[in-house]
Every structure is written in C-alpha cells, then in structure tokens.
Design a protein around this motif. Structure first.
Motif, short mmCIF file in Angstrom:
data_model
loop_
_atom_site.label_atom_id
_atom_site.label_comp_id
_atom_site.label_asym_id
_atom_site.label_seq_id
_atom_site.Cartn_x
_atom_site.Cartn_y
_atom_site.Cartn_z
N PHE A 207 0.82 -1.21 0.00
CA PHE A 207 0.00 0.00 0.00
C PHE A 207 0.85 1.26 0.00
N GLN A 208 2.00 1.21 0.69
CA GLN A 208 2.87 2.39 0.71
C GLN A 208 3.43 2.67 -0.67
N THR A 209 3.90 1.63 -1.35
CA THR A 209 4.47 1.82 -2.69
C THR A 209 3.41 2.28 -3.68
N MET A 210 2.21 1.71 -3.58
CA MET A 210 1.12 2.14 -4.46
C MET A 210 0.73 3.58 -4.22
N ALA A 211 0.76 4.00 -2.96
CA ALA A 211 0.35 5.37 -2.61
C ALA A 211 1.23 6.41 -3.30
N PHE A 212 2.52 6.09 -3.43
CA PHE A 212 3.45 7.06 -4.01
C PHE A 212 3.28 7.19 -5.52
N LYS A 213 2.49 6.36 -6.13
CA LYS A 213 2.19 6.49 -7.54
C LYS A 213 1.09 7.53 -7.79
N TYR A 214 0.38 7.89 -6.71
CA TYR A 214 -0.76 8.80 -6.85
C TYR A 214 -0.61 10.09 -6.05
N GLU A 215 0.31 10.14 -5.10
CA GLU A 215 0.41 11.30 -4.23
C GLU A 215 1.87 11.64 -3.97
N SER A 216 2.13 12.89 -3.62
CA SER A 216 3.49 13.34 -3.34
C SER A 216 3.93 12.87 -1.95
N PRO A 217 5.25 12.85 -1.68
CA PRO A 217 5.75 12.31 -0.41
C PRO A 217 5.26 13.04 0.83
N GLY A 218 5.10 14.37 0.75
CA GLY A 218 4.71 15.14 1.93
C GLY A 218 3.43 14.66 2.60
N PRO A 219 2.29 14.70 1.90
CA PRO A 219 1.03 14.25 2.52
C PRO A 219 1.05 12.80 2.97
N ILE A 220 1.71 11.94 2.21
CA ILE A 220 1.77 10.52 2.60
C ILE A 220 2.54 10.34 3.89
N SER A 221 3.68 11.02 4.02
CA SER A 221 4.49 10.87 5.22
C SER A 221 3.77 11.42 6.45
#
Length: 243
Positions: A207-221
């Motif tokens: 899920f973490q790797t997939m998330a970075f395909k759709y969103e920038s690092p800031g909001p995800i972190s």
C-alpha cells in the motif's frame, strides 16, 4: 514465551515479503532489474529503506515502543525538506506548521536533562541515548527512501518490493548477527507472531508503494504519523506499559 533476538523477526518479515512479490514478478513478466533510467533510484530505495528498518528494529530494544515510533515518525519533516530540494515540491504554511509541531514533539520525547532532570539509572540512560540516535537515523533514511519511491512511479510495485526485500535479507544476514545472537523460537505462539509480522510487512510495503504512484511524499508521510497514535494504543493495550 522465549525472548526473540533482533535478526529473527527482521529476517522473517523480509523473507515473507520477498517470496510473493518474486512470484508475481515472474508470472507477470515484469522487468526483473527495474526500468532503465530508474535502476539507481531503485538501488538507493533498497539501501535507505534497509538502513531505516535495521536501525528502527535496534531502537525498539533500547527504548519504549511509543518513544521510538514518535522519533521515527518525525520523518515527514525531513521528507518535506528533501522533497523541496530534490523534487522541487513547494513548502506550504501547512508543511511549516506541522513540521514545527513535530520538532517540538521530538524535543519533548528526547527528554533533555535541563527540562526533565538527570536519570539516575546510567545504563538505561545510555541505552536511551543510543535508541534516540538510532531512531533519528531511521527517520532520516526513511525520508530518503520515500523520496526515491516517488521517483519510481512507473516501476511495477512487485519489482520495487522484491528488490527491497532482497536488500533487507542480504544486509540483515551480514549485520544483524553481530548485533544480537540468533535465538530460534520453540512455541507456536512466537511463530504465529513472526508470521503476523511478515504479513503486516507485505501489506505495508504494497500500500505504501502504491500510494506514491498517486500522491506526493509530503502528505503521505504526514498520514503515516498516525502510527504514533497506534503505538501508544498498542503499548497500553498489549504491553500494559504506562504512558
């Protein structure tokens, strides 16, 4: 239940990650070594991600779970800074305010002597200092790892996780045995916990790797810092430790 050393759960988790994603990579005929032009970023993601995982596992042995998790989750501050310089992403007022609050929280968790007094237990205090350093190294290397993940938007997820698992297995087999002795579990409960660690790690990486395909690092972190709340909940509900 017998006490398990650092290498066992670490390697158990990474081996369980490697097997399913290796099989998927072969079946789907994904490029085994990644896409041309992104192999350096793939290698850096493996190196920084492994460094983060090793230092975090070591920190868990030297300080409370909630403290280590809080320090580790200061990575959004570093992610925002690295993303600004490396990915040219803008820094907003929200980034500055949340980063400031995070730094204050990290400062309080570190419990500096001039605010909280000295610790009479020298051994525990020395271990805690090492744990703090390891947690911060884990946070910084995790931030680099997230930046590299963002650069791998077109690389198939199974390939990324597969090579990350390979790096964890190789580096873990070299480093961890020198830091903690091998202790093999002998009861089903412990093996069940090791299996649960592996399954959770598989889903986490997916899920973490997939998330970075759709969103920038800031909001995800920033979203990942919810782990701090969960760490406090587990510490009370499972380990019955005072907060």
């Amino acid at each position: 239940m017998m006490r398990i050393s650092v290498p066992i759960p670490y390697l158990q988790q990474t081996v369980q990650k490697f097997i399913p994603y290796f099989v998927i990579t072969i079946i789907k005929k994904y490029p085994f070594f990644g896409l041309p032009g992104q192999r350096l970023d793939l290698g850096l993601r493996c190196l920084t991600g492994t460094t983060s995982l090793v230092t975090l596992y070591m920190a868990y042995k030297m300080m409370p779970l909630s403290d280590a998790s809080t320090l580790y989750m200061s990575s959004p501050v570093f992610v925002t800074i690295f993303a600004y310089f490396m990915l040219k992403e803008p820094i907003t007022v929200v980034h500055v305010s949340t980063g400031t609050i995070t730094i204050i929280g990290v400062f309080i968790i570190c419990r500096p002597e001039f605010l909280f007094g000295s610790n009479n237990n020298t051994t525990n205090y020395n271990h805690r200092i090492i744990g703090i350093i390891l947690s911060m190294v884990s946070a910084i290397s995790s931030a680099f790892s997230l930046i590299n993940l963002r650069k791998l938007k077109t690389t198939p997820v199974p390939v990324i996780v597969m090579w990350y698992s390979i790096a964890c297995i190789v580096i873990g087999n070299i480093i961890l045995p020198f830091l903690s002795p091998w202790v093999i579990p002998k009861d089903f409960k412990t093996w069940g916990l090791l299996l649960a660690i592996g399954l959770a790690g598989i889903l986490n990486q997916l899920f973490q790797t997939m998330a970075f395909k759709y969103e920038s690092p800031g909001p995800i972190s920033v979203t990942r810092t919810f782990n701090i709340v969960l760490a406090f909940i587990w510490e009370v509900a499972i380990f019955v430790d005072p907060i």
